[in-house]
Design a protein around this motif. Structure first.
Motif, PDB file in Angstrom:
ATOM      1  N   LYS A   1       1.050  -1.170   0.094  1.00 34.06           N
ATOM      2  CA  LYS A   1      -0.111  -0.199   0.218  1.00 34.06           C
ATOM      3  C   LYS A   1       0.919   1.240   0.086  1.00 34.06           C
ATOM      4  N   GLY A   2       0.268   2.267  -0.321  1.00 34.05           N
ATOM      5  CA  GLY A   2       0.878   3.634  -0.277  1.00 34.05           C
ATOM      6  C   GLY A   2       1.192   4.377  -1.645  1.00 34.05           C
ATOM      7  N   CYS A   3       1.444   5.547  -1.422  1.00 38.89           N
ATOM      8  CA  CYS A   3       1.500   6.552  -2.560  1.00 38.89           C
ATOM      9  C   CYS A   3       2.811   6.854  -2.579  1.00 38.89           C
ATOM     10  N   GLU A   4       3.287   7.189  -3.606  1.00 41.08           N
ATOM     11  CA  GLU A   4       4.990   7.392  -3.854  1.00 41.08           C
ATOM     12  C   GLU A   4       4.920   8.531  -5.266  1.00 41.08           C
ATOM     13  N   VAL A   5       5.805   9.430  -5.252  1.00 39.13           N
ATOM     14  CA  VAL A   5       6.029  10.289  -6.480  1.00 39.13           C
ATOM     15  C   VAL A   5       7.512  10.034  -7.040  1.00 39.13           C
ATOM     16  N   TRP A   6       7.761  10.023  -8.366  1.00 40.74           N
ATOM     17  CA  TRP A   6       8.965   9.830  -8.801  1.00 40.74           C
ATOM     18  C   TRP A   6       9.369  11.059  -9.696  1.00 40.74           C
ATOM     19  N   VAL A   7      10.513  11.617  -9.333  1.00 34.48           N
ATOM     20  CA  VAL A   7      11.085  12.721 -10.185  1.00 34.48           C
ATOM     21  C   VAL A   7      12.488  12.311 -10.581  1.00 34.48           C
ATOM     22  N   TYR A   8      12.872  13.071 -11.754  1.00 37.54           N
ATOM     23  CA  TYR A   8      14.223  12.759 -12.433  1.00 37.54           C
ATOM     24  C   TYR A   8      15.376  12.838 -11.544  1.00 37.54           C
ATOM     25  N   ASP A   9      15.336  13.941 -10.628  1.00 39.76           N
ATOM     26  CA  ASP A   9      16.706  14.056  -9.842  1.00 39.76           C
ATOM     27  C   ASP A   9      15.931  14.859  -8.708  1.00 39.76           C
TER      28      ASP A   9
ATOM     29  N   THR B   1       9.863  19.449  -4.039  1.00 41.36           N
ATOM     30  CA  THR B   1       9.068  19.900  -2.811  1.00 41.36           C
ATOM     31  C   THR B   1       7.453  19.411  -3.279  1.00 41.36           C
ATOM     32  N   LEU B   2       6.994  20.157  -4.265  1.00 40.66           N
ATOM     33  CA  LEU B   2       5.785  19.625  -4.781  1.00 40.66           C
ATOM     34  C   LEU B   2       5.377  18.127  -4.677  1.00 40.66           C
ATOM     35  N   SER B   3       6.400  17.335  -4.910  1.00 39.75           N
ATOM     36  CA  SER B   3       6.425  15.761  -5.015  1.00 39.75           C
ATOM     37  C   SER B   3       6.097  15.355  -3.579  1.00 39.75           C
ATOM     38  N   LYS B   4       6.744  16.084  -2.583  1.00 45.30           N
ATOM     39  CA  LYS B   4       6.552  15.775  -1.114  1.00 45.30           C
ATOM     40  C   LYS B   4       5.224  16.123  -0.742  1.00 45.30           C
ATOM     41  N   ASN B   5       4.837  17.167  -0.978  1.00 48.05           N
ATOM     42  CA  ASN B   5       3.622  17.736  -0.835  1.00 48.05           C
ATOM     43  C   ASN B   5       2.326  16.739  -1.418  1.00 48.05           C
ATOM     44  N   ILE B   6       2.515  16.472  -2.724  1.00 49.11           N
ATOM     45  CA  ILE B   6       1.705  15.435  -3.189  1.00 49.11           C
ATOM     46  C   ILE B   6       1.382  14.408  -2.242  1.00 49.11           C
ATOM     47  N   CYS B   7       2.563  13.555  -1.955  1.00 51.27           N
ATOM     48  CA  CYS B   7       2.725  12.283  -1.100  1.00 51.27           C
ATOM     49  C   CYS B   7       2.170  12.476   0.311  1.00 51.27           C
TER      50      CYS B   7
ATOM     51  N   VAL C   1       8.802  10.410  -1.906  1.00 47.54           N
ATOM     52  CA  VAL C   1       9.505  10.670  -3.356  1.00 47.54           C
ATOM     53  C   VAL C   1      10.780   9.929  -3.643  1.00 47.54           C
ATOM     54  N   LYS C   2      10.896   9.266  -4.663  1.00 49.53           N
ATOM     55  CA  LYS C   2      11.764   8.321  -5.331  1.00 49.53           C
ATOM     56  C   LYS C   2      12.245   9.356  -6.388  1.00 49.53           C
ATOM     57  N   VAL C   3      13.697   8.840  -6.551  1.00 47.01           N
ATOM     58  CA  VAL C   3      14.316   9.474  -7.856  1.00 47.01           C
ATOM     59  C   VAL C   3      14.688   8.427  -8.800  1.00 47.01           C
ATOM     60  N   SER C   4      14.311   8.537 -10.080  1.00 44.08           N
ATOM     61  CA  SER C   4      14.770   7.658 -11.325  1.00 44.08           C
ATOM     62  C   SER C   4      15.000   8.420 -12.737  1.00 44.08           C
ATOM     63  N   LYS C   5      16.151   7.961 -13.361  1.00 44.24           N
ATOM     64  CA  LYS C   5      16.463   8.479 -14.552  1.00 44.24           C
ATOM     65  C   LYS C   5      15.751   7.211 -15.748  1.00 44.24           C
ATOM     66  N   LYS C   6      15.152   6.326 -15.251  1.00 44.51           N
ATOM     67  CA  LYS C   6      14.531   5.368 -16.350  1.00 44.51           C
ATOM     68  C   LYS C   6      13.074   5.639 -16.768  1.00 44.51           C
ATOM     69  N   PHE C   7      12.397   6.555 -16.310  1.00 45.56           N
ATOM     70  CA  PHE C   7      11.043   6.750 -16.731  1.00 45.56           C
ATOM     71  C   PHE C   7      11.218   7.782 -17.949  1.00 45.56           C
ATOM     72  N   SER C   8      10.820   7.186 -19.063  1.00 41.70           N
ATOM     73  CA  SER C   8      10.801   7.900 -20.503  1.00 41.70           C
ATOM     74  C   SER C   8      10.328   9.333 -20.176  1.00 41.70           C
ATOM     75  N   VAL C   9       9.318   9.413 -19.544  1.00 44.28           N
ATOM     76  CA  VAL C   9       8.203  10.803 -19.550  1.00 44.28           C
ATOM     77  C   VAL C   9       9.155  11.854 -18.523  1.00 44.28           C
TER      78      VAL C   9
END
Length: 179
Positions: free
Chosen positions: A87-95, A102-108, A122-130
């Motif tokens: 369970k749980g929400c998470e938000v991914w960003v490029y770096d 900060t917006l991503s942290k607030n969304i979570c 908030v998680k960081v990944s360079k793999k997501f195309s978008v």
């Protein structure tokens, strides 16, 4: 402010499918269209990948956002795992230096409170195309786990859908109003 809302999957790509055959693509389209409406009520411009159950490639999504010179890119998804209790929400960003970190942290934070789920952060990944191919700051929201039967069951409730949509919309609007 011009937002690009990307409702994950669609058409031949249903995304994750829950135990009761709820499709990620249908859920995020429903949630996303409410977010679009909420943002437009507050004079925000919104471009979307799709407004129905149609498939678009990942390259199409980032290219359309770039061509429309959107200010921010928000991709909306449901998560899935083999562990049905996840369970749980998470938000991914490029770096971590992203303007939307900060917006991503607030969304979570806000989403986890609104739907009473774990805040996976908030998680960081360079793999997501978008996240990689967009020219504007981008984030990818994993609302919760559609593979969890209780979450999937809640997705059939209008109030639950509205709580998700309202939480994301109000967080995006608060961000826009503080720029």
């Amino acid at each position: 402010m011009k937002w690009y809302l990307d409702f994950g999957h669609g058409g031949k790509d249903s995304g994750a499918v829950g135990t009761y055959n709820t499709k990620e693509s249908d859920v995020v389209l429903k949630i996303g269209m409410i977010i679009k409406e909420n943002l437009e009520k507050h004079n925000q411009k919104v471009i979307t990948t799709r407004q129905n159950d149609k498939y678009y490639s990942l390259d199409y999504r980032s290219k359309k956002a770039n061509e429309n010179k959107c200010d921010y890119f928000v991709s909306i998804h449901m998560n899935a795992a083999t562990n049905k209790l996840a369970k749980g929400c998470e938000v991914w960003v490029y770096d971590e230096k992203s303007k939307v970190y900060t917006l991503s942290k607030n969304i979570c934070t806000n989403l986890s409170k609104a739907i009473n789920t774990l805040n996976r952060g908030v998680k960081v990944s360079k793999k997501f195309s978008v996240l990689r191919k967009t020219k504007m700051p981008a984030l990818l929201i994993e609302i919760d786990f559609i593979s969890n039967p209780s979450v999937e069951s809640n997705l059939s409730l209008e109030k639950y859908i509205k709580d998700i949509s309202s939480s994301i919309s109000s967080t995006l609007l608060s961000f826009a109003n503080n720029l």
